[in-house]
Structure formats: C-alpha cells, structure tokens
Design a protein around this motif. Structure first.
Motif, PDB file in Angstrom:
ATOM      1  N   LEU A   1       4.272  -8.123 -41.246  1.00  0.00           N
ATOM      2  CA  LEU A   1       4.093  -6.901 -41.271  1.00  0.00           C
ATOM      3  C   LEU A   1       3.351  -6.302 -39.982  1.00  0.00           C
ATOM      4  O   LEU A   1       2.538  -7.060 -39.687  1.00  0.00           O
ATOM      5  CB  LEU A   1       3.569  -6.439 -42.724  1.00  0.00           C
ATOM      6  N   ALA A   2       3.803  -4.978 -39.599  1.00  0.00           N
ATOM      7  CA  ALA A   2       2.947  -4.424 -38.595  1.00  0.00           C
ATOM      8  C   ALA A   2       3.012  -2.994 -38.839  1.00  0.00           C
ATOM      9  O   ALA A   2       4.112  -2.522 -39.070  1.00  0.00           O
ATOM     10  CB  ALA A   2       3.279  -4.868 -37.136  1.00  0.00           C
ATOM     11  N   ILE A   3       1.992  -2.234 -38.375  1.00  0.00           N
ATOM     12  CA  ILE A   3       1.839  -0.510 -38.851  1.00  0.00           C
ATOM     13  C   ILE A   3       1.733  -0.029 -37.271  1.00  0.00           C
ATOM     14  O   ILE A   3       0.973  -0.396 -36.468  1.00  0.00           O
ATOM     15  CB  ILE A   3       0.526  -0.456 -39.296  1.00  0.00           C
TER      16      ILE A   3
ATOM     17  N   TYR B   1       4.988   4.405 -38.649  1.00  0.00           N
ATOM     18  CA  TYR B   1       6.076   3.309 -38.773  1.00  0.00           C
ATOM     19  C   TYR B   1       5.590   2.007 -39.351  1.00  0.00           C
ATOM     20  O   TYR B   1       4.547   1.296 -38.837  1.00  0.00           O
ATOM     21  CB  TYR B   1       6.811   3.006 -37.617  1.00  0.00           C
ATOM     22  N   LEU B   2       6.240   1.392 -40.315  1.00  0.00           N
ATOM     23  CA  LEU B   2       6.292  -0.037 -40.688  1.00  0.00           C
ATOM     24  C   LEU B   2       7.250  -0.898 -40.257  1.00  0.00           C
ATOM     25  O   LEU B   2       8.184  -0.446 -40.086  1.00  0.00           O
ATOM     26  CB  LEU B   2       5.704  -0.086 -42.324  1.00  0.00           C
ATOM     27  N   PHE B   3       7.128  -2.110 -39.703  1.00  0.00           N
ATOM     28  CA  PHE B   3       7.704  -2.882 -39.178  1.00  0.00           C
ATOM     29  C   PHE B   3       7.652  -4.117 -40.134  1.00  0.00           C
ATOM     30  O   PHE B   3       6.600  -4.598 -40.340  1.00  0.00           O
ATOM     31  CB  PHE B   3       7.535  -3.260 -37.614  1.00  0.00           C
ATOM     32  N   SER B   4       8.785  -4.680 -40.369  1.00  0.00           N
ATOM     33  CA  SER B   4       8.818  -5.841 -41.258  1.00  0.00           C
ATOM     34  C   SER B   4       9.723  -7.064 -40.687  1.00  0.00           C
ATOM     35  O   SER B   4      10.874  -6.666 -40.362  1.00  0.00           O
ATOM     36  CB  SER B   4       9.224  -5.610 -42.651  1.00  0.00           C
ATOM     37  N   GLY B   5       9.265  -8.228 -40.948  1.00  0.00           N
ATOM     38  CA  GLY B   5      10.197  -9.254 -40.413  1.00  0.00           C
ATOM     39  C   GLY B   5      10.496 -10.364 -41.459  1.00  0.00           C
ATOM     40  O   GLY B   5       9.443 -10.702 -42.148  1.00  0.00           O
ATOM     41  N   SER B   6      11.533 -10.856 -41.871  1.00  0.00           N
ATOM     42  CA  SER B   6      12.198 -11.307 -42.974  1.00  0.00           C
ATOM     43  C   SER B   6      12.600 -12.706 -42.893  1.00  0.00           C
ATOM     44  O   SER B   6      13.086 -12.909 -41.596  1.00  0.00           O
ATOM     45  CB  SER B   6      13.185 -10.503 -43.644  1.00  0.00           C
ATOM     46  N   ARG B   7      12.810 -13.404 -43.796  1.00  0.00           N
ATOM     47  CA  ARG B   7      13.595 -14.761 -43.631  1.00  0.00           C
ATOM     48  C   ARG B   7      14.846 -14.428 -43.481  1.00  0.00           C
ATOM     49  O   ARG B   7      15.607 -15.655 -43.661  1.00  0.00           O
ATOM     50  CB  ARG B   7      13.228 -15.488 -44.852  1.00  0.00           C
TER      51      ARG B   7
ATOM     52  N   GLU C   1       4.197 -10.960 -58.581  1.00  0.00           N
ATOM     53  CA  GLU C   1       5.191 -11.883 -59.352  1.00  0.00           C
ATOM     54  C   GLU C   1       5.695 -13.036 -58.321  1.00  0.00           C
ATOM     55  O   GLU C   1       6.044 -14.109 -58.640  1.00  0.00           O
ATOM     56  CB  GLU C   1       6.802 -11.415 -59.886  1.00  0.00           C
ATOM     57  N   HIS C   2       5.065 -12.899 -57.028  1.00  0.00           N
ATOM     58  CA  HIS C   2       5.580 -13.695 -56.153  1.00  0.00           C
ATOM     59  C   HIS C   2       4.451 -14.215 -54.967  1.00  0.00           C
ATOM     60  O   HIS C   2       3.622 -13.224 -54.889  1.00  0.00           O
ATOM     61  CB  HIS C   2       6.860 -13.181 -55.231  1.00  0.00           C
ATOM     62  N   PRO C   3       4.334 -15.202 -54.511  1.00  0.00           N
ATOM     63  CA  PRO C   3       3.254 -15.618 -53.626  1.00  0.00           C
ATOM     64  C   PRO C   3       3.369 -14.583 -52.350  1.00  0.00           C
ATOM     65  O   PRO C   3       4.266 -14.099 -51.924  1.00  0.00           O
ATOM     66  CB  PRO C   3       3.586 -16.806 -52.980  1.00  0.00           C
ATOM     67  N   ILE C   4       1.983 -14.060 -52.007  1.00  0.00           N
ATOM     68  CA  ILE C   4       1.777 -13.265 -51.004  1.00  0.00           C
ATOM     69  C   ILE C   4       1.593 -13.895 -49.602  1.00  0.00           C
ATOM     70  O   ILE C   4       1.182 -14.935 -49.244  1.00  0.00           O
ATOM     71  CB  ILE C   4       0.299 -12.485 -51.202  1.00  0.00           C
ATOM     72  N   LEU C   5       2.612 -13.313 -48.816  1.00  0.00           N
ATOM     73  CA  LEU C   5       2.581 -13.957 -47.459  1.00  0.00           C
ATOM     74  C   LEU C   5       2.040 -13.056 -46.202  1.00  0.00           C
ATOM     75  O   LEU C   5       1.632 -13.832 -45.425  1.00  0.00           O
ATOM     76  CB  LEU C   5       4.225 -13.901 -47.048  1.00  0.00           C
ATOM     77  N   GLN C   6       1.981 -11.699 -46.422  1.00  0.00           N
ATOM     78  CA  GLN C   6       1.263 -10.993 -45.249  1.00  0.00           C
ATOM     79  C   GLN C   6       0.737  -9.643 -45.723  1.00  0.00           C
ATOM     80  O   GLN C   6       1.329  -9.228 -46.803  1.00  0.00           O
ATOM     81  CB  GLN C   6       2.434 -10.596 -44.275  1.00  0.00           C
ATOM     82  N   LEU C   7      -0.219  -9.287 -45.244  1.00  0.00           N
ATOM     83  CA  LEU C   7      -1.017  -7.742 -45.616  1.00  0.00           C
ATOM     84  C   LEU C   7      -1.075  -7.218 -44.380  1.00  0.00           C
ATOM     85  O   LEU C   7      -1.295  -7.605 -43.114  1.00  0.00           O
ATOM     86  CB  LEU C   7      -2.291  -8.314 -46.049  1.00  0.00           C
ATOM     87  N   ALA C   8      -0.973  -5.769 -44.760  1.00  0.00           N
ATOM     88  CA  ALA C   8      -1.273  -4.825 -43.469  1.00  0.00           C
ATOM     89  C   ALA C   8      -1.716  -3.481 -43.890  1.00  0.00           C
ATOM     90  O   ALA C   8      -1.282  -2.802 -44.929  1.00  0.00           O
ATOM     91  CB  ALA C   8       0.211  -4.398 -42.893  1.00  0.00           C
TER      92      ALA C   8
ATOM     93  N   ILE D   1      -2.715  -0.569 -48.661  1.00  0.00           N
ATOM     94  CA  ILE D   1      -2.588  -1.951 -48.224  1.00  0.00           C
ATOM     95  C   ILE D   1      -0.995  -2.383 -48.399  1.00  0.00           C
ATOM     96  O   ILE D   1      -0.610  -2.223 -49.649  1.00  0.00           O
ATOM     97  CB  ILE D   1      -3.413  -3.065 -48.600  1.00  0.00           C
ATOM     98  N   TRP D   2      -0.128  -2.424 -47.507  1.00  0.00           N
ATOM     99  CA  TRP D   2       1.237  -2.960 -47.692  1.00  0.00           C
ATOM    100  C   TRP D   2       1.098  -4.757 -47.829  1.00  0.00           C
ATOM    101  O   TRP D   2       0.552  -5.461 -47.316  1.00  0.00           O
ATOM    102  CB  TRP D   2       2.081  -2.861 -46.531  1.00  0.00           C
ATOM    103  N   VAL D   3       1.980  -5.059 -48.994  1.00  0.00           N
ATOM    104  CA  VAL D   3       1.781  -6.471 -49.152  1.00  0.00           C
ATOM    105  C   VAL D   3       3.110  -6.791 -49.380  1.00  0.00           C
ATOM    106  O   VAL D   3       4.136  -6.437 -49.926  1.00  0.00           O
ATOM    107  CB  VAL D   3       1.128  -6.498 -50.590  1.00  0.00           C
ATOM    108  N   ALA D   4       3.147  -8.193 -48.465  1.00  0.00           N
ATOM    109  CA  ALA D   4       4.607  -8.759 -48.218  1.00  0.00           C
ATOM    110  C   ALA D   4       4.423 -10.016 -49.025  1.00  0.00           C
ATOM    111  O   ALA D   4       3.592 -10.943 -49.109  1.00  0.00           O
ATOM    112  CB  ALA D   4       5.238  -8.848 -47.034  1.00  0.00           C
ATOM    113  N   SER D   5       5.677 -10.609 -49.648  1.00  0.00           N
ATOM    114  CA  SER D   5       5.680 -11.716 -50.427  1.00  0.00           C
ATOM    115  C   SER D   5       7.046 -12.481 -50.306  1.00  0.00           C
ATOM    116  O   SER D   5       7.737 -12.119 -49.473  1.00  0.00           O
ATOM    117  CB  SER D   5       5.521 -11.280 -51.947  1.00  0.00           C
TER     118      SER D   5
END
Length: 741
Positions: free
Chosen positions: A41-43, A54-60, A343-350, A356-360
C-alpha cells in the motif's frame, strides 16, 4: 514454487531452444477490483485543498490500482498493468512517480497520476524482487532487494534517462509497443535533485544504466528501509540480522544481531538514528543505530510480524502479521493494545491521518480507526497490556486465557475485492475448466471465449466435476494455473496446435460440418482480433495474411528456412473469428508473453494498438495469425478393432486392425460397418484397404443411402433407413453423431 523464466542468451547452448510462451489471463468480474491478496500500500496526500488523496495498492494478481479517496468512498481511477507476476512492493517517489517491484524479477516505474502508463522497466535482479525503500526528501533514490540476496540502489534520474541507440536494442522501456496508452491528468515532471545532493553512481555504459550494488547478503532479503535524506539504508531477511548500508557507495557500515528468525519488516525514523524491525520470531525490536544496540524488545504478537507502520513522531508503532491481529504499541512505556483482528494474515499497513489502511492475503483493503495524530486516545479506552520482552511471553499469556479484546469490532470502511480462484480442473472436452474460488463458488469457464458459461454457486467441487465428465478424448493443448487469483491459460508451441474438432461439433454455422478446426489457431485469432484490426488500420494491406510484416525480421523467410512450419490447408486464409472463439470486450483477457526483445510483458487484448510485432510476440503466434501457418505435425494414425457387442447377433467381422486419422467422426465408422455387413462395395469415405479417408466432407456421404430392401434412395444418409440400427460403442459407452477419437 512458481518461477518466471528469463530470456537468457542461449547462443552457446546445445539444448533445443524453447520457444516463448503465450499466456492469457481471464477476467470474470469487475476489473476495478483486485482478485488476490494485497502485498503493498502507498498513500499520496494531495497538496491542494479540497482535492482527494490517493491510495495505491499492489496485488498478487499482478496489478496495481489507484483509488481516489473521498470520505467513505474509494473509486478505482486507474489500473497499472505490466508486471507478469505478483506485485510485492511499491513506493511513491517525488511528485508523480510510482515504483513497483515484482516476482517477475523487475522494477517498473509509472506515472502515478496517469491512466496506467509504465515509463520504464528496470532489470538487474536475478530472482524475485521482494521489497523497496525510498528517501522521502531525496526524490531520486530508490533501493530494491530480493530473494537472490541482492540489494541495489537506483538513481531514478539516471535510470529514466533516454536510452542511447546502442542500448535501446538491449533495454526494455515498456514502450516497446507495450506501453500503457490514454490521456493522463495534468501533472508536473519527475522532480529531480541538484547535483550537489545527488548520489554518485556508476557512469552509464553502452549497455545502459547500472545501479549501485550493496553486496553482503548471502541469502534472501525481505525488508528494506531508508531515512528521509537517503543517507542510511537498512535491510533484513533470512540471515536474521539487520544490516546497515551507506547507499551512496553501497558499503556496509554495521550489522545488528538479536532476532532468531527471518526479518520481515523494517522502519527508520526520519533522522536515521532509530530502527524498528519485525520478525518471524514474533518480536518487534527497537534499535539505536548510533549506539549499535537493541534498546527494547516487544513481545506483542503470537506469530510472525509482517507489517509495521509508525506515527509521524516515531513514538508509537502499529504492527500486524500472521496472527491476524493489529496492535498499537507505545515504544517508550511498552504499553500495547489490540486494535482489531482480521480473518486473514496482515501483509501491509499504511497510516492515513487518523486511520490506518490494512492489507491482507484477502483481495480487499480495510480502513480502521487509528488516532495516528493522538494515539494516546486509543489507550484511554482501556484493555491495554504491557508488552513482554521475551518471544514466548505473549504465547504463554494467550494460553493462560488472557487474550486481549480488540478495541474495534468492524472496519470503518472496506474497499472490496473479488474472490480469487483456488482450485481448478480441466475437463475432458479441453474447452471447459471448472473452478472454485475463495468464497466457495464453483464456476464453469469456456477458455476459447474467456467467459463463465455457468455459475453453480456453492456446490461440492468434486461432485460437479464427476457430473460434467464426458467420455471424450482431446489432446492436452493448453495448461492452466491460478497463481494470480485468475485463470491463466498457457499456450506452448507446438503442443498447443495438437487439438482439432469438427466444425459441426463446435456448432459453427456456415462452415462445412466435416471441416477440422484447430483450437489453438482459432483461439489465437480470437485473442488477437483487436490487434489485427488495429494493425490493418495502421499498415493497410501490408498487415493482411500475405506473409508481409512491415517491421522486424521476416518471419516467413525464417520459418521456411528452418522448415518449422506448415500451411493449415483445412483452414480458411482469413481473419474471421468464429463464435466459439470470440472473446469478451467487456471483461477482456490480458496477454502475458514476450518476443525477440525486451522481456515479458502484460497487457489487455483491447489495449493492443497494432504496433506490436515479433519483437513483442512470439514469432509462432504472429506467423499463425498473419500467415495462417502452423508448426509441422506428424502424420500419425490411430489403430483400432471393430468387434460385435457382447450378446449381439451381428456377424463377426474377420477384418484385422483398422487405422484412421487423428480425428474421425462416428458416422464414418458406421458406414464402414454397413459396407462390410450389407453392401458388396465400399461407401464413400472408406478405402478398400480398411483405412478411412481423412479429408472427405460430410456432403459426399449424402449422395445416396441404402433402403431396407437394399435399394438406394437419394438425399438420405446410409444408416437412416437401415434396419436393424447400428450403434458404435467405445468403452461400453455409445458414441453418437460426434467426434470419435
């Protein structure tokens, strides 16, 4: 583990050269959503009042997305698509540059305010690139680390400089006809720093820019961090130590020991004096780089720590990881509090203002309250605990029943994703694939059109697979994987051209029913229909299927010289796309492939502009679509015996082994039986030596038919008036008026 093959130099190899692969990724749902876990994640905060952040998200799933944030709304305003594997990290640099890294071994730079334009691909790593770090006040400097143990420091001004003619042939700049297109928002150019503040780097050689290499890691690098001015770089990975570098020279300055497992996350304060590290040993450590020692250890989590984010003053840290929990810890008092569980492991915080934005590992992104400007407000709610300093202290406390209660039960806002595909089965007809996603939904895909033809909902996958089983045998002409959360269909020559079906079995109207259709050829025509139309608009008649290619090497001459092609004599020499091979333009698939130069790339089929050629596509794809040529195939025949069914009164035929082409319709076998049992002369389509004519059309079999009294009647097929009727069984299953193999 999936590896992306590199296009290395095989000139000195004695092994046969493996041709480049073409892959297409199918998109079922809304393209404005991710379909796999979010790795980064990037703000980007707006410097203009009343303008959105803007929020930028990068995915699998291999893409990045830009989200316009406005209150409780987030709109996907751009998808950045060029990586061919997982996006592992992304950082914002300067005013408008986004840098991403991927398991495809590359870094890519993007104009972050454009509609998805890739400005350059940087290739230096030998393995997955896992992490990036940027200097906030030095908009030229980015560091990258990866599984190869390599750490590189890039000067973006030098790396993005126009390539010389000599290096242009060797470097891929994403504009190889593979660049994103469209209009961008009004933006300024990439901000550069003065020469007095620039990092001294190698002088670009004829082969292009070379970054600084920070050599010292012997194993994989998972985490990087850099201070604001770009004078200190820290790295960590499987060696369990924190290494400190001078990024201006690439030299090591120190290494810090203390963790007992992989280091997965790192943070530096703005000055570069204090460093936070998160590890798979479940510990968070605070280091004083000036004193070269660990000041505090925080036992907060019960499992691996994968993500860290600090308040602007570096007084508090937010942490998440494999234990599904997000904690806030006061670094001075050691007081910790559980903010939420997922419900899922946390991979990134912003951190974004007071949220706070939480990606998993899920495809969605959640926003939680965080009180980033006044974190003490959270502790006033009660429920905090004192972080231990031993790795087992939190695990022991959890076993003793003192598990903390989360402050927040639900996220304040969620950017939803779509369920990713986790299970698949290629059906026997080799046109349909059954899938199951993370939500448990089972769907049936038609891969020659790239669409879902049936959504069965939440049903048992194995039962549905057995229900759809057909007693047919078609060669395996493609392979499939779901690594990106979607169906990725791989075509490899010459295997992909091994499967054929009759036009009647594909329900192609207006085409002779006994014409054989090559599935891969027609699929390629469907995939590249937009490209071919654009190419003809651009080049006119030169782009027609006459063997003429306006640019690059002459594929026609090369192919003939190597005796590697044959003209598909059964196919019409045109670009008509038949309905069973028409791909959706609403949710178009993306192509992943590479040509003679530049390396792998990814792009939607509707974004191809017609300039792509054999430098970008595998030569065999271009040759197939433009010139109607396929790789040579062995003229093989299959052998079989005809015997009366058990209990049948039919006479025993004394003929020996029969042979037929690779594909044969059942009615021709029926004709052969009629000829042997009833008539004293062969019917059309059967040779006197017991072989079947491979190229006869169905119309030739309709000139005459045999009546019940042995007389011939025009306009009827031979078996239509024959009594008793004849049924052909294969493996004790009746074969209808269909393809027999």
């Amino acid at each position: 583990m999936h590896r992306v093959g590199s296009a290395g130099n095989t000139a000195n190899s004695n092994r046969p050269r493996k041709e480049k692969r073409l892959t297409y990724v199918l998109n079922d749902a809304d393209d404005t959503k991710h379909c796999a876990g979010i790795n980064c994640l990037a703000i980007l905060k707006s410097s203009v009042p009343d303008r959105c952040d803007y929020l930028f998200s990068g995915s699998r799933d291999g893409t990045l997305k830009r989200w316009e944030l406005a209150g409780d709304a987030a709109t996907c305003s751009a998808t950045f698509e060029s990586h061919v594997d997982w996006v592992n990290d992304a950082v914002l640099v300067g005013d408008n540059a986004l840098v991403s890294c991927s398991s495809d071994t590359t870094l890519k730079t993007w104009n972050c305010l454009s509609d998805g334009t890739c400005t350059r691909t940087l290739r230096q790593h030998s393995d997955y690139v896992t992490c990036l770090a940027a200097a906030e006040k030095n908009s030229n400097i980015v560091a990258s680390g990866g599984l190869g143990g390599e750490v590189f420091v890039w000067d973006l001004e030098a790396a993005l400089a126009p390539l010389s003619k000599s290096s242009d042939a060797m470097e891929d700049d994403c504009s190889n006809g593979i660049n994103g297109s469209g209009n961008s928002l009004p933006i300024t150019s990439l901000r550069t720093i003065s020469s007095s503040n620039s990092i001294s780097l190698h002088t670009p050689q004829s082969q292009g820019y070379v970054p600084i290499a920070a050599k010292g890691h012997k194993e994989s690098v998972y985490a990087l961090a850099m201070n604001d001015s770009g004078t200190i770089l820290v790295s960590g990975g499987t060696e369990k130590v924190v290494r400190i570098w001078d990024p201006r020279t690439g030299s090591k300055t120190m290494k810090l020991r203390g963790h007992t497992d992989n280091i997965r996350a790192l943070l530096l304060d703005s000055t570069g004096r204090f460093c936070l590290s998160g590890s798979s040993d479940s510990m968070i450590r605070l280091w004083d780089l000036g004193q070269q020692r660990c000041m505090h250890s925080y036992a907060v989590h019960t499992d691996s720590v994968w993500a860290l984010a600090s308040t602007p003053t570096f007084s508090h840290v937010y942490s998440g990881g494999r234990d599904l929990s997000l904690y806030l810890t006061d670094l001075a008092t050691r007081e910790s509090i559980l903010l939420c569980t997922k419900e899922h492991p946390i991979l990134q915080l912003a951190l974004h203002d007071d949220s706070i934005w939480v990606a998993s590992t899920d495809s969605s992104v959640d926003r939680w309250p965080a009180e980033g400007h006044s974190p003490q407000k959270v502790f006033q709610r009660g429920g905090s605990f004192l972080a231990g300093n031993l790795s087992f202290s939190r695990a022991r406390a959890s076993l003793e029943g003192s598990t903390p209660v989360p402050v927040y039960k639900e996220a304040s806002f969620t950017i939803p994703g779509t369920p990713g595909i986790v299970q698949h089965e290629i059906l026997n007809n080799r046109r349909h694939v059954l899938t199951k996603d993370t939500a448990g939904s089972v769907k049936l895909w038609e891969i020659t059109r790239g669409i879902v033809v049936e959504d069965y909902g939440k049903v048992p996958f194995d039962e549905k697979k057995e229900e759809l089983f057909e007693m047919v045998s078609i060669p395996a002409w493609f392979t499939v994987d779901t690594r990106l959360g979607s169906l990725s269909v791989h075509l490899d020559t010459p295997q992909c051209f091994s499967a054929e079906m009759y036009s009647a079995d594909l329900n192609i109207v207006g085409k002779p029913e006994d014409d054989k259709v090559n599935l891969a050829r027609e699929t390629l025509k469907g995939l590249l229909a937009h490209w071919l139309a654009k190419r003809r608009q651009r080049f006119g008649s030169q782009a027609s299927a006459n063997g003429e290619i306006p640019s690059g090497k002459d594929i026609s001459s090369r192919s003939i010289a190597h005796s590697r092609i044959e003209v598909d004599g059964n196919a019409e020499n045109d670009s008509m796309v038949y309905p069973p091979f028409e791909f959706s333009t609403v949710s178009p698939p993306s192509i992943i492939t590479e040509g003679a130069h530049g390396g792998p790339w990814r792009k939607k089929i509707t974004d191809l502009d017609g300039t792509e050629d054999e430098k970008d596509f595998p030569w065999w794809c271009v040759d197939c679509v433009l010139n109607n040529r396929l790789p040579p195939r062995e003229n093989t025949k299959c052998s079989f015996y005809l015997q009366p069914c058990e209990g049948s009164a039919v006479q025993i035929l004394t003929q020996g082994k029969l042979s037929a082409p690779r594909i044969l319709r059942v009615h021709k076998v029926v004709n052969y039986v009629i000829e042997k049992m009833v008539l004293d002369k062969p019917l059309d389509g059967v040779n006197t030596d017991g072989t079947f004519a491979p190229g006869l059309a169905g119309g030739q079999l309709q000139h005459s038919a045999v009546g019940g009294d042995g007389s011939f009647r025009t306009g009827l097929k031979p078996w239509q008036k024959l009594k008793p009727s004849i049924e052909i069984l294969c493996n004790n299953q009746a074969s209808g008026y269909a393809t027999w193999k």
